[in-house]
Design a protein around this motif. Structure first.
Motif, PDB file in Angstrom:
ATOM      1  N   SER A  57       0.845  -1.187   0.000  1.00 15.58           N
ATOM      2  CA  SER A  57       0.000   0.000   0.000  1.00 15.58           C
ATOM      3  C   SER A  57       0.887   1.245   0.000  1.00 15.58           C
ATOM      4  N   PRO A  58       0.517   2.290  -0.736  1.00 13.92           N
ATOM      5  CA  PRO A  58      -0.705   2.411  -1.546  1.00 13.92           C
ATOM      6  C   PRO A  58      -0.603   1.651  -2.863  1.00 13.92           C
ATOM      7  N   VAL A  59      -1.751   1.354  -3.456  1.00 17.82           N
ATOM      8  CA  VAL A  59      -1.813   0.663  -4.739  1.00 17.82           C
ATOM      9  C   VAL A  59      -1.871   1.703  -5.852  1.00 17.82           C
ATOM     10  N   PRO A  60      -0.960   1.674  -6.836  1.00 16.83           N
ATOM     11  CA  PRO A  60      -1.011   2.655  -7.924  1.00 16.83           C
ATOM     12  C   PRO A  60      -2.351   2.620  -8.662  1.00 16.83           C
ATOM     13  N   ALA A  61      -2.848   3.808  -8.997  1.00 13.29           N
ATOM     14  CA  ALA A  61      -4.087   3.898  -9.761  1.00 13.29           C
ATOM     15  C   ALA A  61      -3.887   3.286 -11.147  1.00 13.29           C
ATOM     16  N   VAL A  62      -4.923   2.681 -11.658  1.00 12.95           N
ATOM     17  CA  VAL A  62      -4.869   2.084 -12.990  1.00 12.95           C
ATOM     18  C   VAL A  62      -5.087   3.182 -14.033  1.00 12.95           C
ATOM     19  N   VAL A  63      -4.167   3.297 -14.987  1.00 14.87           N
ATOM     20  CA  VAL A  63      -4.281   4.258 -16.075  1.00 14.87           C
ATOM     21  C   VAL A  63      -4.214   3.494 -17.381  1.00 14.87           C
ATOM     22  N   THR A  64      -5.201   3.693 -18.243  1.00 13.49           N
ATOM     23  CA  THR A  64      -5.171   3.056 -19.554  1.00 13.49           C
ATOM     24  C   THR A  64      -4.461   3.976 -20.537  1.00 13.49           C
ATOM     25  N   ALA A  65      -3.660   3.384 -21.403  1.00 19.02           N
ATOM     26  CA  ALA A  65      -2.890   4.181 -22.361  1.00 19.02           C
ATOM     27  C   ALA A  65      -2.544   3.326 -23.567  1.00 19.02           C
ATOM     28  N   ASN A  66      -2.499   3.970 -24.730  1.00 17.43           N
ATOM     29  CA  ASN A  66      -1.957   3.329 -25.917  1.00 17.43           C
ATOM     30  C   ASN A  66      -1.291   4.399 -26.773  1.00 17.43           C
ATOM     31  N   GLU A  67      -0.699   3.989 -27.849  1.00 13.86           N
ATOM     32  CA  GLU A  67       0.133   4.888 -28.639  1.00 13.86           C
ATOM     33  C   GLU A  67      -0.648   6.025 -29.271  1.00 13.86           C
ATOM     34  N   ASN A  68      -1.924   5.833 -29.531  1.00 13.90           N
ATOM     35  CA  ASN A  68      -2.686   6.788 -30.331  1.00 13.90           C
ATOM     36  C   ASN A  68      -3.624   7.692 -29.537  1.00 13.90           C
ATOM     37  N   PRO A 118      -4.395   9.822 -25.565  1.00 11.97           N
ATOM     38  CA  PRO A 118      -3.794  10.253 -24.302  1.00 11.97           C
ATOM     39  C   PRO A 118      -4.095   9.266 -23.182  1.00 11.97           C
ATOM     40  N   PRO A 119      -3.249   9.210 -22.155  1.00  2.73           N
ATOM     41  CA  PRO A 119      -3.552   8.384 -20.983  1.00  2.73           C
ATOM     42  C   PRO A 119      -4.907   8.783 -20.389  1.00  2.73           C
ATOM     43  N   SER A 120      -5.551   7.846 -19.740  1.00  2.00           N
ATOM     44  CA  SER A 120      -6.905   8.095 -19.244  1.00  2.00           C
ATOM     45  C   SER A 120      -6.958   9.163 -18.156  1.00  2.00           C
ATOM     46  N   ASP A 121      -5.828   9.465 -17.506  1.00  2.00           N
ATOM     47  CA  ASP A 121      -5.831  10.491 -16.469  1.00  2.00           C
ATOM     48  C   ASP A 121      -5.283  11.825 -16.972  1.00  2.00           C
ATOM     49  N   ALA A 122      -5.109  11.952 -18.296  1.00  2.00           N
ATOM     50  CA  ALA A 122      -4.569  13.188 -18.859  1.00  2.00           C
ATOM     51  C   ALA A 122      -5.654  14.241 -19.023  1.00  2.00           C
ATOM     52  N   ILE A 123      -5.238  15.492 -19.007  1.00  2.55           N
ATOM     53  CA  ILE A 123      -6.103  16.613 -19.345  1.00  2.55           C
ATOM     54  C   ILE A 123      -5.821  16.961 -20.806  1.00  2.55           C
ATOM     55  N   VAL A 124      -6.802  16.808 -21.651  1.00  2.00           N
ATOM     56  CA  VAL A 124      -6.628  17.098 -23.075  1.00  2.00           C
ATOM     57  C   VAL A 124      -6.760  18.604 -23.278  1.00  2.00           C
ATOM     58  N   LEU A 125      -5.707  19.220 -23.774  1.00  2.00           N
ATOM     59  CA  LEU A 125      -5.686  20.675 -23.954  1.00  2.00           C
ATOM     60  C   LEU A 125      -6.060  21.102 -25.358  1.00  2.00           C
ATOM     61  N   PHE A 126      -6.071  20.155 -26.288  1.00  4.20           N
ATOM     62  CA  PHE A 126      -6.581  20.436 -27.625  1.00  4.20           C
ATOM     63  C   PHE A 126      -7.157  19.159 -28.192  1.00  4.20           C
ATOM     64  N   ASP A 127      -8.443  19.199 -28.522  1.00  3.17           N
ATOM     65  CA  ASP A 127      -9.152  18.003 -28.999  1.00  3.17           C
ATOM     66  C   ASP A 127      -9.261  17.942 -30.508  1.00  3.17           C
ATOM     67  N   GLY A 128      -8.569  18.836 -31.201  1.00  2.00           N
ATOM     68  CA  GLY A 128      -8.623  18.856 -32.658  1.00  2.00           C
ATOM     69  C   GLY A 128      -9.740  19.714 -33.207  1.00  2.00           C
ATOM     70  N   LYS A 129     -10.553  20.298 -32.312  1.00  2.00           N
ATOM     71  CA  LYS A 129     -11.732  21.031 -32.781  1.00  2.00           C
ATOM     72  C   LYS A 129     -11.778  22.491 -32.349  1.00  2.00           C
ATOM     73  N   SER A 130     -11.334  22.773 -31.122  1.00  2.00           N
ATOM     74  CA  SER A 130     -11.461  24.147 -30.645  1.00  2.00           C
ATOM     75  C   SER A 130     -10.352  24.494 -29.669  1.00  2.00           C
ATOM     76  N   LEU A 131     -10.177  25.787 -29.437  1.00  2.00           N
ATOM     77  CA  LEU A 131      -9.193  26.285 -28.473  1.00  2.00           C
ATOM     78  C   LEU A 131      -9.897  26.708 -27.179  1.00  2.00           C
ATOM     79  N   SER A 132     -10.903  25.923 -26.789  1.00  2.00           N
ATOM     80  CA  SER A 132     -11.682  26.268 -25.601  1.00  2.00           C
ATOM     81  C   SER A 132     -10.861  26.199 -24.312  1.00  2.00           C
TER      82      SER A 132
END
Length: 258
Positions: free
Chosen positions: A42-53, A55-69
């Protein structure tokens, strides 16, 4: 009390220690028990899913390809850069843009590309710092240089992969103009005491196109074009992209708070 004869004492004294230890093997602690003493559950690391294409599941996406919101102008208001075909491009003379959210320690992923055009309006080849320049400013102060450094001579601590004017990249793995390039940056923010004195400098590890170009280097202070870098106390702050007058493009930007 029965006395032990001298010969018997001599025999006991010359017995191997392993033989003596064997006589008490029933009290020996098993190896698995000794190994168990160094196991941490303990503690147990949180599970994060990720692949090459994606972002990791715990990432904050700052640009989604559509807007600069997720972005704004450096003085506030809407970010005025151009969004098209899943990327966005510097609109020269509109000013820098920065994230609406502030960050401290981060893992940052940014993809960027410089224009295929490497000549100015006068037809002359753009060279050195004038060749499609931008920058990624961590906490709005510490610049990782963005520049077309493909067959483009400039000062070494100002080429792509540098911590601008502070650290020369270990190698130059940049790609040709128009080809997408990737930064993966691990940034540890500087720390300051309550009386605004530096207690721990910032540090950065940078991979450019998957190649290590900065290996946990110490940031010497805020980026400056002239003079030595100096620290000024601050807290968490936005990420900032530079309008250096060139139409550099960006896509697939995400960040993980560390």
């Amino acid at each position: 009390m029965k006395k032990i004869k001298p010969l018997a004492l001599t025999i006991i004294a010359t017995l191997p220690l392993t033989a003596l230890a064997a006589s008490s093997s029933s009290s020996k602690i098993p190896d698995w028990k000794l190994a168990e003493a160094t196991e941490v559950w303990s503690p147990v690391p949180a599970v994060v899913t990720a692949n090459e294409n994606t972002p990791p599941s715990d990432a904050i996406v700052l640009f989604d390809g559509k807007s600069l919101s997720q972005w704004q102008g450096v003085e506030g208001g809407d970010a005025k850069w151009t969004v098209q075909n899943g990327s966005f491009t510097v609109a020269p003379k509109t000013g820098d843009i920065k994230t609406k959210e502030s960050f401290c320690d981060v893992q940052l992923h940014v993809e960027w590309a410089t224009p295929t055009k490497v000549t100015g309006d006068d037809g002359k080849e753009l060279t050195s710092q004038g060749r499609n320049n931008s920058g990624i400013f961590l906490q709005e102060q510490y610049e990782v240089q963005v520049l077309d450094s493909y067959n483009n001579k400039t000062y070494s601590n100002g080429q792509a992969g540098s911590i601008y004017k502070q650290h020369i990249p270990l190698v130059n793995p940049t790609r040709a103009p128009g080809v997408w390039q990737t930064y993966d940056i691990i940034f540890t923010a500087p720390k300051f005491s309550s009386d605004k004195k530096l207690t721990s400098p910032g540090r950065a590890t940078v991979l450019l196109n998957g190649v290590l170009v900065q290996n946990n280097v110490e940031i010497q202070g805020a980026t400056g074009w002239i003079g030595k870098p100096v620290y000024t106390a601050h807290g968490c702050a936005p990420l900032r992209l530079q309008d250096h007058g060139n139409p550099v493009s960006f896509r697939n930007i995400w960040v993980r708070k560390l």
